[in-house]
Structures are given as structure tokens and as C-alpha cells.
Design a protein around this motif. Structure first.
Motif, short mmCIF file in Angstrom:
data_model
loop_
_atom_site.label_atom_id
_atom_site.label_comp_id
_atom_site.label_asym_id
_atom_site.label_seq_id
_atom_site.Cartn_x
_atom_site.Cartn_y
_atom_site.Cartn_z
N VAL A 29 1.41 -9.77 9.57
CA VAL A 29 0.19 -8.97 9.48
C VAL A 29 -0.85 -9.54 10.45
CG1 VAL A 29 -1.55 -8.01 7.94
CG2 VAL A 29 0.68 -8.68 7.02
N ILE A 30 -1.39 -8.68 11.29
CA ILE A 30 -2.40 -9.11 12.26
C ILE A 30 -3.63 -8.22 12.12
CG2 ILE A 30 -2.90 -9.57 14.69
CD1 ILE A 30 0.18 -9.48 15.17
N GLU A 31 -4.78 -8.81 11.87
CA GLU A 31 -6.01 -8.03 11.74
C GLU A 31 -6.36 -7.35 13.08
OE1 GLU A 31 -8.79 -9.98 8.24
OE2 GLU A 31 -9.32 -10.32 10.34
N ILE A 32 -6.95 -6.17 12.94
CA ILE A 32 -7.52 -5.47 14.09
C ILE A 32 -9.03 -5.53 13.93
CG2 ILE A 32 -7.62 -3.30 15.37
CD1 ILE A 32 -4.97 -2.54 13.97
N ASP A 33 -9.73 -6.16 14.88
CA ASP A 33 -11.17 -6.35 14.71
C ASP A 33 -11.94 -5.05 14.93
OD1 ASP A 33 -11.56 -5.96 17.47
OD2 ASP A 33 -11.60 -8.11 17.91
N ILE A 34 -13.26 -5.10 14.78
CA ILE A 34 -14.07 -3.88 14.85
C ILE A 34 -14.06 -3.26 16.25
CG2 ILE A 34 -15.57 -4.47 12.93
CD1 ILE A 34 -17.64 -5.38 15.03
N ASN A 35 -13.61 -4.03 17.26
CA ASN A 35 -13.49 -3.49 18.61
C ASN A 35 -12.10 -2.95 18.91
OD1 ASN A 35 -16.22 -4.25 19.34
ND2 ASN A 35 -15.49 -6.37 19.43
N GLY A 331 -14.73 -6.76 5.00
CA GLY A 331 -14.52 -5.39 5.43
C GLY A 331 -14.86 -5.13 6.89
N ARG A 332 -15.30 -6.18 7.60
CA ARG A 332 -15.68 -6.00 9.00
C ARG A 332 -14.44 -6.05 9.89
NH1 ARG A 332 -20.23 -5.78 12.01
NH2 ARG A 332 -20.27 -6.74 14.06
N LEU A 333 -13.64 -5.02 9.83
CA LEU A 333 -12.44 -4.89 10.65
C LEU A 333 -12.05 -3.42 10.69
CD1 LEU A 333 -9.27 -6.06 8.67
CD2 LEU A 333 -11.45 -5.61 7.59
N LEU A 630 -2.57 0.31 10.14
CA LEU A 630 -3.19 0.99 9.00
C LEU A 630 -4.68 0.69 8.99
CD1 LEU A 630 -0.68 0.32 6.04
CD2 LEU A 630 -1.03 2.47 7.26
N ASP A 631 -5.45 1.67 8.50
CA ASP A 631 -6.88 1.45 8.33
C ASP A 631 -7.12 0.37 7.28
OD1 ASP A 631 -7.54 3.38 10.18
OD2 ASP A 631 -7.74 4.98 8.68
N THR A 632 -8.33 -0.19 7.31
CA THR A 632 -8.67 -1.22 6.34
C THR A 632 -8.49 -0.72 4.91
OG1 THR A 632 -10.42 -2.71 5.59
CG2 THR A 632 -11.11 -0.56 6.42
#
Length: 650
Positions: A29-35, A331-333, A630-632
Motif C-alpha cells: 500500500v502506497i499513499e497518494i498525497d494531495i498533489n 485525511g490529507r491525502l 482508491l480514493d481515501t
């Protein structure tokens, strides 16, 4: 409580059986940041090359530690809340006696002090200062050269005379945390004169740090205290202040087979800070390899890089280390990217004529185009099989504190230390002995037991126990209960009202971006109720339907589902619930969650048994590699259930 399965499917493909999480490498699992960027875009070696003096810095620090107390290194590698470990049993016992003396002498003018000993290393002094103040907010800690002394804090004493002692403790923990922009709200107070006294106290003592404001909610008036944002040109603090200028360091954490909070607890102990000094955008799976963004307060990039080797020994790696100006908000992602492997693929129908390639292609294409029911996954409810987090949350909403604590300490099967500690507490009620058995990395359980030892296991003691946990941990249990209700509501909605929007359904009336944010707590959500004409003209599609998470600020559907919500809450004894737990300072406004979710950028490849020959994981059956975004707040395990039409084997 009945636990319905995630039983509603959007597509009617056949699916297949399979096994996930056979090893952590099968679930990445890899987070996708807000950018929109993956948070693991650089590696730790690159960061180390930017700091060529790291080895010499680490060596100097190790030498410094060797010159201090013999067990200092052990302290840095233990649960930094535990004064028994930090101070040693003898000094901690002296401190316990001293705190009892302070309470008995309440109201007397004579000052009494206790020396906790000398601590040559400044990082160890910081650990002692923060841990003592966290455990005993009514104490003041001061340093004279390397000696730390404690005495009653006159400011705490004054506030406790204006508010309750419990509120004063929470307020001073809030002040100590010093998170810019964060807020603390006192309990409602109908006396204007009394509120004025509280305003004056806070302004006089902490006016440079905070601002206060009164607000009225449901005809009750409360005071909110908010920490000011950091100045662009911060001034040096007073010489006797134990807090350094706040700095923040961001990094990407790679962890394997570790819970997020467990990883934070270990890092906090190594660095000599509190777990609450770490902020993150979301909780990640334990049985997986995960990459997530984090920010730690009061630690420089150089000091964080000094500890790389210690983190690696516990299955953690850090990269993209850099200074930032503020903590990370939950939730900032944008979402998460998943790289998954499903092994041991088998058809549901052993006599079917379609091969694995055809089964997989049909399943993946269906979910790609139609999505899946956006259930909360099993991680939302905790890993326990005997008692899950939603049951604890229900008791908290009913303000049954003693029952909630017993559920919190219900053990699972097994004879590991944490289960032995839980059984001992339920059997004997002896929190001190149970604390001695509880492993150091079980931060939540240890915080609770320390509070129960100090205040007893009655109603008031249990309240103190819950208040000893960070706010995010306390509210997790309430959200878990509300998530369980949401899952059941989704089942009911699809089974009773079908797969098209109907009159009375709620749909999102804002932008598509706003729809992705509806799982957040919104004050004025753009919610529209479907009319009979809109149902007839099929104005909306099912993927625009949203369901409310229970709370005190949400609108419920105006059809059968709305009545179901009211009946369901009444069934659990929450018919008149305001979704506020005042003793624990918890408020649940509620939120909205899309009924359906869709994976983005989905790709897959199937490896047959023949192609796997010679591989160590060869089982004679095909394996499937899947990648998607997937979305947050959407769950990959739920997406897999829709693809496979099968309960997952793990």
C-alpha cells in the motif's frame, strides 16, 4: 450485535476463490498525497547521501549516551510514557508518594519539591519533562543544571479551582502538545461571571500562545481555546522554559507487519518524544508493506536520520526526510495505490468450462466499469475476533464507562503477554500488576492501565482512563460503531430499494471533488433529496447516492432507509442519543459516504501454474497480480471481495 456480511454485489460475474496476504509482499500500500504523487518517490539512500556527516554525528551522540546514566539507552528504547521505565522503580515510587502528598496538602501555601535526579543528556531530560507532565499535569518540572525537580504547579491549582480537575488536566496536556491551530473546549458553563474568570486566567497565563472565545451551542455556552499559528519571526522563549522552538520534520515511513500506532510508539521511544508528536494522514494495514507520509514534531531531519539503523531493526525504513512548517492532518491525502497478489486461484464451479483468464478478465472489467459497494473494511473494526471496536464504541455512546473498559480489555485466544495481562485485569481488577505484564509497545493499553491504577476502576476512574488516551484514539471507537451502522444501512438500502436512486434518497449536489470529501465531517454539506419526478426521469445514477454516517449534524434519507436508521439506533439503545460523550470530550457530527466506489488505473496480470514452475511460491494453481488506486477511506479488501465474489482467505 449481529454482524452482517458484506453481502451486496454490484456486478453478476462468477468470480473465483483465492488467498491474499500470504506474505507482506503480497499486499503493498502506497499513499497518494494531495498533489497526486506516490509518497515513496525517493529512497532513504538518497537522503543519507545529502547528510555525509551523519555517521560522525551518530558516533558523537552514542559517546554522549555512554557517559550518562547506565540505562539511558534502554529508556530511549522503551515506552516513553512509562515513568517506571524512565525514572526507574525506586524514583517512580518516590514520585507516586510525592503526588499523594501534594494532593493531601492541597490548599497549603508551603511549597514542597522532589528531586528526580540528574540527566546529563538533554534529550533524556526532554523525555522526563514531557512524561511527568503528561502523567501528572498538576506538577511543574524545572531543571537546575542537569537536575530535574518537581513541585505543584500553581497555574494548574488556579485553573482546577475554576473548572474541574479533569478539565484542568486535559487543558494542560493540550498546552504541552503545542500543535498550532489546535483547539480545546471547556464544558458548557452558564455563568457569565465564571466564564470571565476562566477567560482572564487563560489570557493572563497563556495569552501569547492562545486566544479564547465563547460560543453558544443549543443554548449552552462554552469557552474554546485555540493555539495561535506560529509567528513568521518566533521569539526565543523564557530561559526557564523546557520547550524548544517547535520544528517539524516530514518523512515517508515504510513499515512491514506493523500497525501504524505500534510503529509510532517505537519511533517515539527511540527519539525521546511522545507518540502524540507524530501526525499522519491515515492508518495503514498491519499485514502488509505500507508507505505513508508522516511528520514528527521537535525533531530535526539530522536527528531523525541518526536513528535509521535502529528503525530498520524493527522493520521500518524512512525516506524523503525534509523540514516542513506544520503537522500533517488526518485525511490529507488523495487516496492509496495498491499492488496486490492473489494466490491459489480456483473457480467457484469446479466443473465450469471457463478458464482462469476468462474469469479474471470478466471480474476485473466489471468492477472497473461499475465499481463496488463502498463498505468499511474489517480493519475499521479492529483485529479482535471476540470483541471489536464498534462494541466498545456503542458502550461509550451510552456512557457506560465501566462496561466499555471491560470490553477494551477482553482478551483474544492465545497466551501471549498482552492477552495474559488483559485476563489478569478482568480476573483481579489489579491495574498495577496488569501493567507490569503488558508489553511496552501496547501504548493504548498501558495508558489506560496507568490511569486505572491511579484513579480506580469505577465510573470516574474509567473516565480518567479514556481521557488518558489521545483524542484520535478515543473517537476511533465511536467512528467504528457508526461505520458498522453504515455498512448495515448499505445492505438494507440495496436489498429493499434496489439498484437505482429512488425518491427520498440522498445525493451529492456539489462538485465531483466535493463528493470525494464527503467522508469528512462537513458543517454544511451539499445534500439533495431525490424527488419522485427525478426518480421517474432517472436524473441521478446509483454512484451519486450517499448514505449518512450517524451523528448530530446529518440529514437522514426521507424513505424507508431513513426510518431504518432511527429503528436501528433505537435497537442499540441510542434512540435519544445526541452523539456527544461529554465526560470524554467527544462529539460526532456525522458525515456522508458515497454508496459506491470505483478503482482507478486498474491493471492485472495472470500467471499460470506452468509459468510459475521453478518459483519458490509455486502451488500448482494460478496467481493474479492486481494494481489499482482508491480514493481515501476506501478499502482494497472490499474491492477484492467484489472482484472475487468470495470471502477472502488470509
Amino acid at each position: 450485535m449481529e454482524r452482517p456480511s458484506l453481502s451486496c454485489f454490484i456486478s453478476d460475474h462468477e468470480g473465483f476463490h483465492g488467498t491474499i496476504k500470504q506474505s507482506p509482499q503480497d499486499f503493498v500500500v502506497i499513499e497518494i498525497d494531495i498533489n497526486g504523487q506516490l509518497v515513496n518517490s525517493s529512497n532513504v539512500q538518497e537522503e543519507l547521501r545529502k547528510s555525509p556527516s551523519r555517521s560522525s554525528q551518530a558516533s558523537k551522540r552514542d559517546d554522549k549516551l555512554k557517559q550518562s546514566k547506565p540505562d539511558d539507552t534502554d529508556i530511549l528504547n522503551q515506552d516513553c510514557f512509562d515513568l517506571n521505565i524512565i525514572l526507574g522503580p525506586a524514583v517512580n515510587q518516590e514520585l507516586e508518594h510525592f503526588t499523594n502528598k501534594v494532593r493531601v496538602r492541597a490548599g497549603e501555601q508551603e511549597k514542597v519539591e522532589l528531586s528526580l535526579g540528574t540527566y546529563p543528556d538533554k534529550h533524556l531530560r526532554a523525555v522526563v519533562h514531557r512524561a511527568v507532565r503528561y502523567n501528572f499535569p498538576f506538577l511543574q518540572t524545572v531543571t537546575n543544571q542537569s537536575e530535574i525537580r518537581v513541585r505543584e504547579d500553581p497555574d494548574f491549582k488556579e485553573l482546577a479551582s475554576l473548572a474541574s480537575e479533569g478539565e484542568a488536566e486535559e487543558f494542560f496536556r493540550f498546552i504541552d502538545a503545542k500543535v498550532p491551530g489546535s483547539a480545546f473546549t471547556f464544558l458548557p458553563d452558564d455563568s457569565k461571571e465564571h466564564r470571565t474568570s476562566v477567560h482572564h486566567f487563560v489570557s493572563r497565563r497563556f495569552g501569547k500562545l492562545v486566544e479564547t472565545k465563547s460560543f453558544t451551542d443549543q443554548q449552552r455556552t462554552s469557552i474554546t481555546v485555540r493555539l495561535r499559528e506560529r509567528s513568521k519571526h518566533p521569539k526565543k522563549r523564557a530561559a526557564d522554559s523546557q520547550e524548544e522552538l517547535i520544528l517539524y520534520t516530514a518523512f515517508t515511513l515504510r513499515k512491514e507487519n506493523l500497525e501504524t500506532l505500534e510503529a509510532i510508539s517505537y519511533m517515539a521511544a527511540v527519539l525521546g518524544v511522545l507518540p502524540s508528536d507524530f501526525t499522519y494522514a491515515g492508518i495503514k494495514d498491519k499485514r502488509a508493506i505500507t508507505y505513508q507520509a508522516m511528520v514528527v514534531k521537535k525533531i530535526s531531519p539530522e536527528r531523525l536520520l541518526d536513528k535509521v539503523s535502529e528503525f530498520e531493526r524493527r522493520g521500518m525504513q524512512i525516506s524523503r526526510v525534509r523540514p516542513v512548517s506544520e503537522p500533517l492532518k488526518l485525511g490529507r491525502l488523495q487516496g492509496n495505490h495498491f499492488d496486490l497478489v492473489i494466490r491459489d486461484l480456483k473457480p467457484h464451479d469446479k466443473h465450469g468450462v471457463r478458464g482462469p483468464q476468462q474469469l479474471v478478465k470478466e471480474a476485473v472489467e466489471n468492477v472497473k466499469n461499475r465499481g463496488f459497494v463502498n463498505y468499511y473494511g474489517p480493519q475499521r473494526f479492529g483485529s479482535g475476533s471476540c470483541v471489536q471496536a464498534d462494541q466498545v464504541g456503542l458502550e461509550l455512546l451510552k456512557e457506560k464507562m465501566e462496561a466499555s473498559v471491560k470490553l477494551f480489555f477482553t482478551p483474544e485466544e492465545g497466551e501471549d503477554l498482552q492477552n495474559k495481562a488483559k485476563r489478569h485485569f478482568l480476573l483481579t481488577g489489579n491495574a498495577k500488576e496488569s501493567l507490569a505484564l503488558m508489553p511496552a509497545y501496547k501504548a493504548r493499553e498501558r495508558l489506560m492501565l496507568r490511569a486505572l491504577h491511579r484513579y480506580g476502576s469505577g465510573q470516574e476512574g474509567c473516565i480518567r482512563g479514556w481521557l488518558s488516551l489521545p483524542h484520535s484514539m478515543r473517537v476511533f471507537y465511536l467512528h467504528s460503531y457508526c461505520s458498522r451502522v453504515w455498512n448495515e444501512a448499505a445492505n438494507y438500502r440495496l436489498q429493499k430499494l434496489g439498484f437505482k436512486p429512488v425518491q427520498g434518497d440522498l445525493v451529492w449536489a456539489g462538485s465531483e471533488k466535493g463528493l470525494k470529501d464527503t467522508t469528512k465531517e462537513l458543517n454544511t454539506p451539499q445534500v439533495h433529496v431525490v424527488t419522485s419526478e427525478e426518480e421517474k426521469d432517472e436524473v441521478f445514477s446509483l454512484d451519486q447516492v450517499i448514505l449518512p454516517m450517524p451523528g448530530n449534524s446529518v440529514k437522514y434519507p426521507e424513505n424507508l432507509l431513513g426510518q431504518w436508521y432511527h429503528d436501528r439506533l433505537a435497537q442499540d439503545g441510542l434512540g435519544q442519543c445526541r452523539f456527544r460523550v461529554t465526560p470524554l470530550k467527544l462529539n460526532v457530527p456525522g458525515c456522508y459516504r458515497p454508496l459506491l466506489a470505483k478503482p482507478q488505473n486498474i491493471t492485472y496480470s495472470l500467471r499460470t501454474a506452468e509459468e510459475q514452475q521453478g518459483q519458490s511460491d509455486e502451488t500448482g494453481t494460478p496467481s493474479l497480480s492486481l494494481a489499482f488506486d482508491l480514493d481515501t477511506s476506501c478499502y482494497a479488501t472490499v474491492c477484492l471481495i467484489e472482484i472475487m465474489k468470495s470471502n477472502l482467505s488470509q
